[in-house]
Design a protein around this motif. Structure first.
Motif, short mmCIF file in Angstrom:
data_model
loop_
_atom_site.label_atom_id
_atom_site.label_comp_id
_atom_site.label_asym_id
_atom_site.label_seq_id
_atom_site.Cartn_x
_atom_site.Cartn_y
_atom_site.Cartn_z
N ILE A 76 12.66 3.33 17.44
CA ILE A 76 12.33 4.39 16.49
C ILE A 76 10.81 4.52 16.35
N SER A 77 10.36 5.77 16.33
CA SER A 77 8.95 6.08 16.08
C SER A 77 8.83 6.81 14.76
N TRP A 78 7.76 6.54 14.04
CA TRP A 78 7.49 7.20 12.77
C TRP A 78 6.21 8.01 12.94
N GLU A 79 6.28 9.33 12.79
CA GLU A 79 5.13 10.15 13.15
C GLU A 79 4.80 11.21 12.12
N CYS A 80 3.53 11.60 12.14
CA CYS A 80 3.03 12.67 11.28
C CYS A 80 1.94 13.42 12.02
N ASP A 81 1.95 14.74 11.92
CA ASP A 81 0.93 15.58 12.55
C ASP A 81 -0.19 15.89 11.57
N PHE A 82 -1.38 16.09 12.12
CA PHE A 82 -2.51 16.54 11.29
C PHE A 82 -3.44 17.36 12.16
N SER B 114 -4.59 9.19 -3.80
CA SER B 114 -4.69 10.63 -3.93
C SER B 114 -6.15 11.08 -3.91
N GLY B 115 -6.97 10.56 -4.79
CA GLY B 115 -8.41 10.80 -4.77
C GLY B 115 -8.76 12.22 -4.40
N ASN B 116 -9.74 12.37 -3.51
CA ASN B 116 -10.13 13.68 -3.01
C ASN B 116 -9.67 13.90 -1.58
N ALA B 117 -8.84 13.01 -1.08
CA ALA B 117 -8.40 13.14 0.30
C ALA B 117 -7.39 14.27 0.43
N TYR C 6 -5.18 11.79 3.67
CA TYR C 6 -4.27 10.79 3.12
C TYR C 6 -2.85 11.10 3.56
N VAL C 7 -2.19 10.13 4.17
CA VAL C 7 -0.83 10.30 4.66
C VAL C 7 0.06 9.26 3.97
N PRO C 8 0.82 9.66 2.95
CA PRO C 8 1.74 8.70 2.31
C PRO C 8 2.83 8.31 3.30
N TYR D 156 0.84 -1.20 0.00
CA TYR D 156 0.00 0.00 0.00
C TYR D 156 0.87 1.25 0.00
N ASP D 157 0.26 2.39 -0.32
CA ASP D 157 1.00 3.63 -0.51
C ASP D 157 0.98 4.55 0.70
N GLY D 158 0.06 4.34 1.62
CA GLY D 158 -0.05 5.20 2.79
C GLY D 158 -1.31 4.88 3.57
N LEU D 159 -1.63 5.76 4.52
CA LEU D 159 -2.82 5.59 5.34
C LEU D 159 -3.85 6.65 4.99
N ARG D 160 -5.10 6.26 5.08
CA ARG D 160 -6.21 7.20 4.93
C ARG D 160 -7.03 7.19 6.22
N LEU D 161 -7.32 8.38 6.74
CA LEU D 161 -8.14 8.53 7.94
C LEU D 161 -9.37 9.34 7.58
N LYS D 162 -10.50 8.89 8.08
CA LYS D 162 -11.70 9.72 7.97
C LYS D 162 -11.96 10.32 9.34
#
Length: 242
Positions: free
Chosen positions: A120-126, A199-202, A141-143, A82-88
């Motif tokens: 190691i932690s892998w993180e992203c803010d939103f 990518s879509g509309n996310a 969408y978070v690649p 897969y290419d990344g995570l999607r959150l609703k």
């Protein structure tokens, strides 16, 4: 979003949320007063990450988080295709605050004193939507490239590639960012899924590479006359794991 070969639900969708799969990891382990909860309302296909971020006890610092129960023997399903995570993220009750999503592909056995060992932690803010905004619910969408590696609170640019076939822990966190956030928080999530060609509309949340050093946990220096210097939440927290 429906389930197909391009989508692997981790939570929500055809993988129902379960509060038993999550546990709190708050700053109370170091004398803080923050508290977090993850509610999974019966009959509702969503989870509610909520609580209170108290920054008074730790000099402007604080964090409240929920993490998955560790999968030492059986990691999450392989996400390497897969290419990344999607959150609703749902608009209802949303607060417009900044949250952090974290992945770990290694969880070591605890030390004899019960403390965790650093990995190691892998993180992203939103940023969540805010009640009253016109946009409504958000699909983010978070690649994989937006997840930045840190170790003991510092960027780790030479970290090995995230092992997507072996993810052991997922965390949701609310933190102070040097006292910029505090008080009650609430985040409602319909699902978290690994997706292909997403990518879509996310909307893609802005990834802040330096976010790992911006939470601001003050810590006494050694031989500095008691001078207080800002440390990241990971550095501060990982003092437990030395």
């Amino acid at each position: 979003m429906t389930t197909d070969e391009n989508c692997l639900f981790l939570f929500g969708g055809d993988a129902p949320w379960s509060a038993e799969a999550w546990t709190a990891s708050d700053d109370r382990v170091r004398g803080g007063k923050s508290q977090s909860y993850l509610d999974c309302p019966a009959g509702a296909d969503k989870a509610v990450f909520r609580g209170t971020l108290d920054i008074t006890a730790l000099g402007g610092a604080g964090f409240a988080s929920q993490r998955t129960v560790d999968r030492a023997q059986q990691p999450f399903r392989d996400m390497s295709a897969y290419d990344g995570l999607r959150l609703k993220v749902l608009k209802e009750g949303a607060d417009g605050k900044k949250y952090t999503l974290t992945l770990k592909d290694e969880v070591l056995d605890k030390r004899p004193d019960g403390r965790e060992q650093s990995t190691i932690s892998w993180e992203c803010d939103f940023v969540s939507p805010k009640t009253g905004d016109d946009e409504g619910d958000q699909e983010l969408y978070v690649p994989w490239s937006d997840f930045k590696p840190t170790y003991r609170g510092k960027p780790k640019p030479d970290a090995p590639k995230l092992d997507l076939a072996n993810v052991r822990r997922i965390s949701l966190m609310m933190r102070s960012f040097f006292g910029k956030q505090e008080g009650a928080f609430r985040l409602e999530i319909a699902y978290i899924a690994a997706v292909k060609d997403a990518s879509g509309n996310a909307a893609r949340p802005a990834s802040i590479a330096s976010s790992s050093s911006s939470a601001g946990y003050p810590e006494k220096g050694s031989g500095d006359g008691g001078r207080t210097e800002p440390k990241s939440w990971l550095t501060w927290m990982c003092g437990l794991f030395k």
